[in-house]
Scaffold this motif. Structure first.
Motif, PDB file in Angstrom:
ATOM      1  N   UNK A  47       7.098  45.242 -30.457  1.00 12.76           N
ATOM      2  CA  UNK A  47       7.890  46.084 -30.720  1.00 12.76           C
ATOM      3  C   UNK A  47       8.070  47.329 -29.181  1.00 12.76           C
ATOM      4  N   UNK A  56       4.905  46.628 -27.067  1.00 13.44           N
ATOM      5  CA  UNK A  56       5.426  46.203 -26.077  1.00 13.44           C
ATOM      6  C   UNK A  56       6.552  46.866 -25.255  1.00 13.44           C
ATOM      7  N   UNK A  57       7.689  45.893 -25.493  1.00 12.91           N
ATOM      8  CA  UNK A  57       8.774  46.415 -25.280  1.00 12.91           C
ATOM      9  C   UNK A  57       9.427  47.615 -24.874  1.00 12.91           C
ATOM     10  N   UNK A  88       6.853  50.002 -24.442  1.00 11.51           N
ATOM     11  CA  UNK A  88       6.391  50.787 -23.595  1.00 11.51           C
ATOM     12  C   UNK A  88       6.989  50.758 -22.224  1.00 11.51           C
ATOM     13  N   UNK A  89       7.586  48.673 -21.453  1.00 10.19           N
ATOM     14  CA  UNK A  89       8.279  47.910 -20.641  1.00 10.19           C
ATOM     15  C   UNK A  89       9.401  49.327 -20.123  1.00 10.19           C
ATOM     16  N   UNK A  90       9.895  49.656 -21.498  1.00 10.90           N
ATOM     17  CA  UNK A  90      11.889  50.218 -21.400  1.00 10.90           C
ATOM     18  C   UNK A  90      10.971  51.314 -20.554  1.00 10.90           C
ATOM     19  N   UNK A 120       8.554  52.389 -18.960  1.00  8.33           N
ATOM     20  CA  UNK A 120       8.541  52.362 -17.862  1.00  8.33           C
ATOM     21  C   UNK A 120       9.880  52.525 -16.968  1.00  8.33           C
ATOM     22  N   UNK A 121      10.905  51.551 -17.379  1.00 10.27           N
ATOM     23  CA  UNK A 121      11.983  51.348 -16.285  1.00 10.27           C
ATOM     24  C   UNK A 121      12.530  52.792 -16.027  1.00 10.27           C
ATOM     25  N   UNK A 135      10.746  54.697 -13.582  1.00 10.36           N
ATOM     26  CA  UNK A 135      11.352  54.399 -12.893  1.00 10.36           C
ATOM     27  C   UNK A 135      12.168  54.986 -12.048  1.00 10.36           C
ATOM     28  N   UNK A 136      13.544  54.244 -12.420  1.00 14.86           N
ATOM     29  CA  UNK A 136      14.077  55.258 -12.356  1.00 14.86           C
ATOM     30  C   UNK A 136      14.504  57.056 -12.086  1.00 14.86           C
ATOM     31  N   UNK A 178      11.875  58.194 -11.440  1.00 16.46           N
ATOM     32  CA  UNK A 178      11.311  58.716  -9.854  1.00 16.46           C
ATOM     33  C   UNK A 178      11.646  59.124  -9.064  1.00 16.46           C
ATOM     34  N   UNK A 179      13.094  57.420  -8.494  1.00 21.32           N
ATOM     35  CA  UNK A 179      14.317  57.613  -7.823  1.00 21.32           C
ATOM     36  C   UNK A 179      14.956  58.190  -7.700  1.00 21.32           C
TER      37      UNK A 179
END
Lengths: 163, 620, 487
Positions: B599, B601-602, B604-606, B608-609, B612-613, B615-616
């Protein structure tokens, strides 16, 4: 029409959560079937008839049958998953998290005027299904074949008990 | 015959072979020969040959030879002309006498061969230095002398090389300064060859170059602040070394270069800042060194302090930048070589007979060694500046020049003359006068042999000759060499100066008699000055080496080393502790995000997403 | 023309044929011979792609169909160009190494292993050969499933756990990629590379809602492929999966799967829409963070395979940095680094296998002084380490140099500086590994140790030779590519 789609989406969501959280494997499989069925309805309502048909027959039908037969053939305790996989705190927090995520998504959609663009160059469905399937998407056929093969190998590799 | 020799030397690279390589080879041969008569013959013959070469070069009209050697303007260029060949001759004469003295002195002693080897290599280096026109090559020969100096000082002292190290460091520092000066001068002048240089004005960077080169030159000669190794050498080194180096050879070299700097390289105006600076150094050297000499109770140490003091006169003379001063300085150098070598030779003669030069252990040698005493008296009178000996005339020239510059310098020089006279009265009466006292086990004192006596006698005669007939050196040799047409020979033209000088000498006599009466004996004649209030503290500090620049250098070196050590420890800490600690800490911190929980990990990954968004969105 | 067609056909068909043979053989025979049979696939692939590389010089891209010719113009075909051939070559090489390792480390279920390996090869080849985003997705799924099963099939405790984590995060990646695909499809009406690329240029500019959709699509796809690549902050599954899988599978995963599944996807999607500044910056940031974080993690580990796995994370960062420049030089550097990373990472995992086979442990704190007893392993490990750290004349030096040059040329000197400084970390953790395992005093319990023999040794030798040869011949290869007009 929009309202029906949203209701089906909501039901699909609920079925999905149930599929992950129910303790009985059998009930989980049935909840998954329900989610697939809702998805099939949505697809039909959105206009892709063929997609809906395939979804219903393959996912909600065939897959569920396979799951249930596999579950009944296995030796696991169908009713009670071991208690050690439960986490009361997270279970209680789940609805709250879902609602918060939903609100955030709605806000994003509303704020960024995230509308489905109306002036989308529509793909002319002039070609028949056969044409598309065999000629235009030949690559995908190969892909499908290999996926199925892989699936079969997976089952053999993971579950074959006898040597 | 002389012309044929000089033309022979002038052709091809014969200059190098015969003036530089030949002495070195002879030195090696003499090192290997253990046989005393053979050594004597070969030494005398080679020194005579060298004298012959030098005289022939002096009599020729001079030549300029260039041997391309390396890139960057570093050619081996020799300029044999009047001034340089004159010095070659002086060196050659001096060398002949010194070699005779040394070979006899070392009879039966250890390390004779090694001493001769170093002497000959020094001769080779000096020949090269005098002849060279290119400052870089000059530097090469200059530095070579550093090596031989170190080598000689190591003889007999291999396990306690304190004098050798001290000499190396002090002379090395002087040489480094000279190197720096040469570099700056060459950069300013655009060339390394002296004969191609126009006289540079002493300003800006050139002033630094002038100062460094001058310091290097006079430091080699033994002026302050590079002097403090010479008294140490008086204790540790063999006496022929004292005869040769601090008395003669180094003076030649140092004053030669100092004169050339003032005459050819830099345009020093009388009364300018550079001139005053040089004169100050000269005067200080005179006074301070002779003050130290006053209180010594060892013959060689006393003479070595005088050697330092006399350099002050030369520096003072050259520093005035007046023609009379330059001439006086160079003449004083020549005279100094003569009488100081003679004085050291007498000290060596005494040492050979009594085994020591400590004045407390003997006295009244005049009866047993009358010839030595005579030579001593003549040289002592010369160094004190008693007319009509040579020291008087050169000192008068220097006094004249000093008075023309500034009365302060004149008074300083006069004070130096006063104290010189006192100390030699003391030395002479203590060593040769009074009742006979000999150290234990040395009852059989007699006059030294002809090998020792002959050089002394020659030098003493020269003292008289150059004084009485001073036209020969002044107008005959030095004048044409320097290029000064003015006649300085004859009695000094200012009678007032003469009167003052004589008065000072008489005053010194009176003071000596008073002091010896007061302190009980000639040896303690200077004690009333030594223990005078105020002076006593300064003398104590000096004896404890507080004023020794060498000690200052050592302290500085220790301080720099401590700082470097501290920096090193800091850098090591940085690499060994700091960097490693940071990296480990960062790694540990990050590991908490990767601990095996899916959990997390997830999550952290989410995130991260989402990042990124975000940042965009931010960019647009 | 002919050679190319045979090349591509063989690449596709041979693994399938081997799989069929595998299935049809009786069980006993299959168990014994399946691995041996499996050697054929990568060998054929290597030879075929080498031949294809020679032939492709004349043409830039070759499109083809399989089994029947396609009539319509909008049909989706397979295509192959120089980069695809290079990647296919990598696939062949790593798979060969993996099979050589598997020969020793896979005791049971060899037939199943071989079969799944064939599927994995087909999946990867397919990914490289297709020209349509959806097909890419399909083959991506194939790769994902087969690698998941390969990790899990030996049913060790840690294996199942690692596989499960991989599966969950992989599913997340697939969802994001698919959603991104869908958004792109909504805008452009087609998913073929050239059509998307053509339409992409028009989409960057007018219309805020369109743009927001496109950016969301790009963000999702980037995130998805980043999970597949193992870039920070999406990397968390990678060490666990590598550590718990059988070492032969680790070789595959790190050596080629994360690159084909992840990096190739990046290459594809960054070629659309021109050079949006957001994409470049995102890639550069992900890349830089991966480099540093991967290295920092690797410094703290004491399990051989985990160190190497985190090193993969770090090296993926370099490749992403190369891609972020958007220049041909950067792309070249990235692909070169893919090739080099395939080589040296496979070497390192092969070494891990060798060490484990002989000593029985992966814990570097329990090892020491192995170079005296295992010289081949030690030397190949040293060569791999030097290649990773970017020391000439090993191959890694060239690719790193190209990437840093590309970064410098495009003005990202901050990233270039960080990449360079992080090389110190790379050297640090590998030196630590090297020192603890191979150098030092030989422990008493290893007095009877011998070098690993058989196929594992040959795998190490082969990979080391490739590393050194690639390093020495790299300038000539660059000149060749320049000659045929790629640069």
């Amino acid at each position: 029409m929009e309202a029906v789609i949203y209701i089906c989406l909501g039901l699909m969501l609920i079925f999905g959560i149930l599929a992950v959280m129910l303790r009985s494997l059998l009930k989980s499989a049935i909840a998954l079937a329900g989610a697939s069925a809702m998805l099939a309805i949505i697809m039909y309502l959105l206009g892709s008839v063929w997609a809906g048909i395939f979804e219903l027959s393959v996912c909600a039908g065939l897959i569920t049958v396979v799951f249930i037969s596999a579950i009944s053939l296995s030796n696991t305790d169908k009713e009670d998953l071991p208690r050690l996989y439960e986490d009361a705190k997270r279970m209680a927090a789940l609805p709250a998290v879902l609602i918060i995520c939903g609100v955030i998504l709605i806000l994003i959609v509303a704020k960024t005027s995230f509308m489905l663009p109306a002036a989308v160059p529509a793909v002319e469905m002039a070609d028949t299904f056969r044409e598309i399937f065999w000629n235009q998407r030949q690559v995908d056929i190969w892909g499908q074949v290999i996926v199925v093969l892989t699936g079969a190998l997976t089952v053999v590799a993971l579950f074959k008990e006898r040597e | 015959m002389l012309t044929s020799i000089s033309s022979f030397l002038g052709s091809d690279a014969n200059l190098i072979w015969f003036m530089i390589v030949l002495p070195a080879v002879v030195g090696v041969v003499l090192w290997l020969i253990k046989n005393y008569p053979l050594r004597l013959i070969l030494g005398l013959a080679s020194a005579a040959a060298n004298l012959l070469f030098a005289v022939s070069l002096f009599r020729s009209e001079g030549f300029y030879k260039v041997f391309p050697f390396a890139a960057g303007g570093l050619n081996i260029s020799f300029n044999v002309y009047g001034f340089s060949s004159l010095f070659l001759t002086f060196i050659a004469v001096c060398f002949l006498l010194v070699i005779l003295y040394s070979v006899v002195y070392f009879k039966g002693k250890k390390h004779a061969g090694l001493f001769l080897l170093y002497m000959y290599i020094s001769l080779a280096m000096m020949n090269g230095a005098f002849m060279s026109d290119n400052l870089g090559i000059l530097l090469f020969f200059w530095e070579g002398l550093l090596c031989t100096l170190f080598g000689i000082l190591l003889i007999n002292n291999l396990h306690h090389p304190r004098t050798a190290v001290k000499a190396l460091i002090l002379a090395g520092t002087a040489d480094l300064l000279m190197m720096l000066g040469i570099i700056i001068t060459a950069y300013q002048a655009g060339t390394l060859c002296i004969s191609q240089m126009e006289k540079l004005p002493v300003a800006g960077a050139a002033a630094v170059g002038f100062a460094c080169m001058m310091l290097g030159a006079i430091g080699k000669a033994g002026s302050m602040p590079f002097h403090s190794w010479i008294p140490n050498a008086a204790e540790d080194a063999p006496t022929p070394f004292m005869v040769a180096f601090p008395a003669a050879l180094e003076k030649f070299l140092g004053i030669y270069l100092a004169a050339r700097i003032v005459m050819d390289i830099y345009d020093v105006q009388p009364g300018s800042g550079a001139s005053i600076a040089v004169m100050t150094i000269g005067t200080l050297t005179i006074v301070l060194a002779v003050a130290m000499a006053l209180i010594q109770k060892d013959m060689k140490r006393l003479l070595s302090y005088h050697a330092i003091s006399q350099v002050g006169y030369m520096v003072l003379g050259i520093g005035t930048a007046l023609p009379i001063g330059i001439m006086g300085g160079i003449f004083h150098m020549l005279n100094h070589v003569i009488y100081k070598s003679c004085l050291f030779m007498t000290a060596g003669s005494v040492e050979l007979q009594t085994g020591t030069t400590d004045l407390k252990q003997f006295s009244g040698l005049g009866r047993k060694m009358p010839l030595t005493m005579t030579c001593f008296i003549i040289s002592a009178l010369a160094i004190s500046g008693v007319p009509p000996l040579n020291g008087f005339f050169s000192k008068e020239l220097v006094f004249d020049a000093a008075l023309e510059s500034n009365i302060v310098f004149y008074l300083g020089a006069l004070l130096g003359a006063f104290m010189t006279a006192i100390s030699f009265l003391k030395l002479g009466r203590a060593a040769f006068g009074g009742e006979l006292k000999l150290p234990a086990g040395r009852q059989n004192v007699r006059e030294s042999g002809p090998g020792i006596f002959l050089p002394m006698a020659v030098l003493a005669i020269l003292c008289v000759l150059f004084g009485v007939a001073n036209t020969l050196p002044l107008d005959g040799l030095l004048g044409p060499a320097v290029g000064d047409p003015h006649k300085y020979s004859g009695w000094p033209h200012s009678a007032t100066l003469v009167v003052i000088s004589v008065a000072v000498l008489l005053l010194a006599l009176v003071d000596h008699l008073y002091g010896s009466r007061k302190s009980g004996g000639a040896l303690y004649a200077a004690d009333h000055i030594h223990y005078a209030p105020g002076l006593k503290t300064i003398y104590d500090l000096a004896e404890r080496q507080v004023f020794d620049p060498y000690i200052w250098l050592l302290q500085i070196a220790r301080g720099v080393s401590a700082v470097c050590n501290w920096i090193e420890r800091g850098i090591i800490w940085l690499y060994d502790d700091a960097v490693v600690g940071i990296v480990k800490g960062a790694g540990n911190l990050l590991q908490r995000a990767n601990d095996g929980s899916l959990s997390r990990y997830l999550l952290v990954a989410v995130s991260g997403v989402a990042g990124i968004i975000a940042l965009f969105l931010a960019i647009n | 023309m002919q050679v190319i067609e045979y090349t591509t056909l063989l690449v596709f068909a041979v693994p399938l044929v081997i799989l069929l043979i595998n299935i049809l053989l009786p069980r006993q025979l299959a168990e014994k011979s399946s691995i041996g049979l499996a050697y054929l696939a990568p060998l054929v692939q290597i030879v075929a792609t080498a031949a294809g590389l020679v032939q492709i010089a004349q043409l830039k891209q070759h499109e083809f169909a399989i089994s029947w010719n396609l009539a319509g113009a909008v049909s989706v075909r397979f295509a192959v160009n120089v980069f695809s051939l290079v990647l296919l070559f990598c696939i062949g090489m790593v798979t060969l190494a993996a099979i050589m390792v598997a020969n020793r480390t896979v005791p049971q279920k060899r037939a199943g292993f071989a079969g799944l390996l064939m599927m994995l090869i087909v999946g990867m080849n397919g990914m490289v050969l297709v020209t349509d985003l959806f097909s890419l997705y399909v083959f991506l799924e194939i790769v994902g499933i087969s690698s998941f099963v390969l990790i899990a099939m030996f049913k060790s405790d840690t294996g199942l756990e690692g596989a499960f984590k991989y599966l969950v995060m992989s599913v997340l990646a697939s969802i994001m990629i698919l959603t991104g695909l869908a958004f792109v499809f909504m805008q452009t009406g087609s998913l073929q590379y050239d059509q998307v690329g053509a339409a992409g240029g028009a989409l960057v500019g007018p219309g805020a809602p369109h743009l927001a959709l496109m950016y969301t699509a790009m963000a999702l796809m980037i995130a998805g492929f980043a999970i597949k690549t193992g870039a920070v902050p999406f990397h968390s599954w990678l060490p666990d999966a590598h550590q718990s899988a059988n070492t032969a599978v680790s070789v595959l995963l790190s050596g080629i799967v994360i690159k084909i599944a992840g990096i190739y996807g990046f290459i594809v999607i960054t070629n659309f829409f021109g050079r949006l500044p957001g994409i470049d910056l995102t890639l550069a940031l992900i890349g830089t963070v991966s480099i540093v974080v991967g290295a920092l993690f690797a410094l703290r580990q004491s399990h051989f395979k985990r160190i190497v796995a985190y090193s993969s994370v770090s090296q993926m960062g370099y490749i992403l940095l190369g891609l972020s420049t958007g220049s041909v030089l950067g792309l070249l550097g990235a692909v070169a680094h893919v090739f080099n990373h395939a080589t040296f990472k496979s070497t390192l995992f092969t070494n891990a296998a060798a060490v484990h086979e002989q000593t029985g442990t992966y814990d570097i704190n329990e090892l020491g002084g192995l170079e005296k007893k295992m010289p081949v392993t030690s030397f190949s490990s040293l060569a791999a380490f030097m290649s990773t750290a970017g020391i000439p004349p090993f191959a890694g030096f060239w690719s790193k140099l190209l990437i840093i040059m590309a970064l410098w040329n495009s003005g990202d000197w901050v990233f270039a500086a960080i990449a360079l400084i992080a090389s110190i970390f790379t050297a640090a953790y590998f030196l630590r590994l090297q020192r603890k395992v191979f150098f030092g005093k030989l422990l008493d319990k290893f007095a009877q140790l011998t070098e690993i023999g058989g196929s594992v040794k040959w795998a190490q030798i082969m990979l080391t030779v490739v590393t050194i040869a690639a390093g020495l011949l790299f300038p000539f290869a660059l000149r060749y590519f320049g000659g045929i007009g790629i640069l």
